[in-house]
Structure formats: C-alpha cells, structure tokens
Scaffold this active site. Structure first.
Site, short mmCIF file in Angstrom:
data_model
loop_
_atom_site.label_atom_id
_atom_site.label_comp_id
_atom_site.label_asym_id
_atom_site.label_seq_id
_atom_site.Cartn_x
_atom_site.Cartn_y
_atom_site.Cartn_z
N ASP A 22 0.83 -1.22 0.00
CA ASP A 22 0.00 0.00 0.00
C ASP A 22 0.86 1.26 0.00
OD1 ASP A 22 -2.29 1.49 0.03
OD2 ASP A 22 -2.75 1.16 2.14
N ASN A 70 -10.75 -2.97 -6.33
CA ASN A 70 -9.97 -2.00 -7.11
C ASN A 70 -10.63 -1.65 -8.45
OD1 ASN A 70 -6.69 -3.16 -5.97
ND2 ASN A 70 -7.96 -1.49 -5.19
C1 FPP Z 1 -2.15 0.16 -3.18
O1 FPP Z 1 -1.62 1.47 -3.22
C2 FPP Z 1 -1.60 -0.61 -4.28
C3 FPP Z 1 -2.33 -1.20 -5.24
C4 FPP Z 1 -3.81 -1.11 -5.31
C5 FPP Z 1 -1.71 -1.94 -6.34
C6 FPP Z 1 -0.44 -2.66 -6.01
C7 FPP Z 1 0.22 -2.97 -7.27
C8 FPP Z 1 1.53 -2.90 -7.50
C9 FPP Z 1 2.55 -2.68 -6.49
C10 FPP Z 1 1.95 -3.10 -8.90
C11 FPP Z 1 2.54 -4.43 -9.13
C12 FPP Z 1 1.60 -5.53 -9.20
C13 FPP Z 1 1.79 -6.61 -9.95
C14 FPP Z 1 0.96 -7.78 -9.65
C15 FPP Z 1 2.78 -6.74 -11.01
P1 FPP Z 1 -2.62 2.68 -3.43
O2 FPP Z 1 -2.69 2.97 -4.87
O3 FPP Z 1 -3.94 2.39 -2.80
O4 FPP Z 1 -1.88 3.81 -2.65
P2 FPP Z 1 -2.53 5.02 -1.85
O5 FPP Z 1 -3.29 4.41 -0.70
O6 FPP Z 1 -1.35 5.81 -1.41
O7 FPP Z 1 -3.43 5.76 -2.79
#
Ligand code: FPP
Length: 247
Positions: A22, A70
């Site tokens: 996250d 998501n």
């Molecule tokens: C949460 O951060 C992260 C995600 C929803 C996606 C995680 C994906 C990756 C790290 C990319 C790699 C994945 C693969 C399978 C190759 P957020 O976007 O919710 O962050 P925030 O809370 O700061 O907005």
C-alpha cells in the site's frame, strides 16, 4: 538464510509472508507525479522484495496486486495495473523460471481480459515444477469472494453427491480455497501506515502475525523486510493456547 534470533519464541524465518503493498498513490503524489507512476515504482519494490525474501529464507511470498474492490478506481488506473502485470510477467518470467520460483495467481478469473487469463495460466504452467520459492500474486482477489467461490463449489459437490455436509471440515473447506496448496501466512505486512486487512486472506490470516509499517510501498526494501521479520521473531505465537506451541 535469515539469522535465527536464539532468544526469540519464533526464532525461525517466517515460512510465508503476505504483503499488502500500500501507498503507491501517496508516494507518487509526494513527487507530484500520477498515481500510475507510484504503481510502476511499486513493481520495482516487488522485484526487490521477491529477491530479498529468497535471500532471507522466506519460501512463500504473497502480494496483493489487485483487489476485487480496485475495479472502483478510474479506468485509466485499472488499465495501468493490468499493464503492469503484463509487463512484470513479460520481463521477469524467464528469470523466475530459472531461479526456481513457482508462480501462483489467486483470485477470480472472471472479468479478466482473455490475454491476462492466458498470461496467468502460462506463468503458472511454466513454473509448475519449481519449488525453491513460491510467489503468490493475488490479482482480482478478495477474501470474501474467495470464500464465497469456495462455498459455491462445496455446495456443487454436495449436490452432485461427491461430499456430504458432514464432510465439510475446516481442512476440507480450505482445500476449496485458491490457496489450497499454500500454507497459511505466518506474517502479514501492510505498508503505508493503514491499519486494515482490506479483504486480504481473511480465512488464511486466522493466526497470522500482523505487522504494519509506515514506509510507502515503492520505498520498501530488504532492510524493511528484515525489520518486519525481526518484529515477527519477537512475537510469541500461541494459536489460542496458553503458551508457545505449534498448531
Ligand atoms: C495500493 O496502493 C496498491 C495497489 C492497489 C496496487 C499494487 C500494485 C503494484 C505494487 C503493482 C505491481 C503488481 C503486480 C501484480 C505486477 P494505493 O494505490 O492504494 O496507494 P494510496 O493508498 O497511497 O493511494
């Protein structure tokens, strides 16, 4: 291999670590960049972490790549996350095959574009005989969805006469989950300071040790992983019992 902490109740390295990666969006925002930039840097953190987990003797690593919730994000961000999975597999699969990493993908295959479903199947197929390390990618995954899908299949097997309702034990039910061939996580790490499970491994985390760290996922590295393992190793796991014991 991880150095065991001799005075610790959980002196060995966790066999299975699950990570809620996250903080990509906030990391990008801090740099005045689009959220998708944070996700691409998140892939670099994933690469580092797979390597570090291997070096630290962690046999199973599960990462939360895309949740069933998501889909509520803007379509550009959803598409970017799917593209990152495509790129990750395209760039890393040969190396993972050579390094003995078995790739599993958990989550619903419904709603996935046909090429994504094929990429997933190909990655699982090509790494099927590997056993040195296991990388479990949770993609289009939700714990509630996983349990509901498993319950549906159990009900189908009961209706078909393959099972009786009395056969449905904890162990039997677990064999219907996406994680049927993976042990429960010993340690679950969530980055970015959020204190929630967000529908991740709800069944499997029954006795998992939870470690929440403030670092944003794109900054996660071997030192952060080691630090979470150190925290885990200072915990006493009781599994509902009165003193430290294995279940
Ligand atoms: C949460 O951060 C992260 C995600 C929803 C996606 C995680 C994906 C990756 C790290 C990319 C790699 C994945 C693969 C399978 C190759 P957020 O976007 O919710 O962050 P925030 O809370 O700061 O907005």
């Amino acid at each position: 291999m991880a150095q065991p902490v001799s005075s610790s109740p959980t002196a060995t390295a966790p066999r299975h670590i699950a990570i809620i990666m996250d903080g990509n969006g906030r990391w990008a925002k801090q740099r005045s960049r689009p959220r998708t930039f944070g996700h691409s840097e998140g892939v670099e953190a994933l690469r580092r972490t797979v390597e570090a987990a291997g070096e630290l003797g962690v046999r199973y690593l599960t990462v939360f790549g895309f949740s069933t919730e998501n889909w509520r994000r803007p379509v550009e961000e959803v598409n970017a996350l799917f593209d990152l999975l495509r790129l990750y597999v395209a760039h890393d699969l040969d190396r993972l095959v050579k390094e003995g990493v078995r790739v599993h993908v958990i989550g619903s295959r419904e709603r996935l574009q046909p090429d994504i479903a094929r990429i997933i199947q190909d990655a699982e197929e090509k790494t099927r005989h590997n056993d040195a390390q296991h990388l479990i990618i949770a993609f289009n995954y939700g714990g509630q969805d996983e349990i509901a899908r498993a319950a549906r299949r159990v009900a189908e097997d009961v209706a078909a006469g393959k099972l009786t309702p009395q056969d449905v034990s904890i162990e039997r039910f677990a064999s219907y989950l996406d994680t049927a061939d993976v042990p429960a996580p010993d340690l679950l790490i969530r980055t970015s300071g959020e204190l929630r499970l967000s529908n991740f491994m709800l069944w499997q985390a029954a006795y998992t040790e939870l470690v929440f760290v403030d670092v944003l996922w794109p900054d996660f590295d071997k030192a952060a992983l080691q630090s979470a393992i150190d925290t885990y190793q200072r915990r006493e796991r009781r599994y509902g019992g009165a003193e430290a014991e294995q279940p």
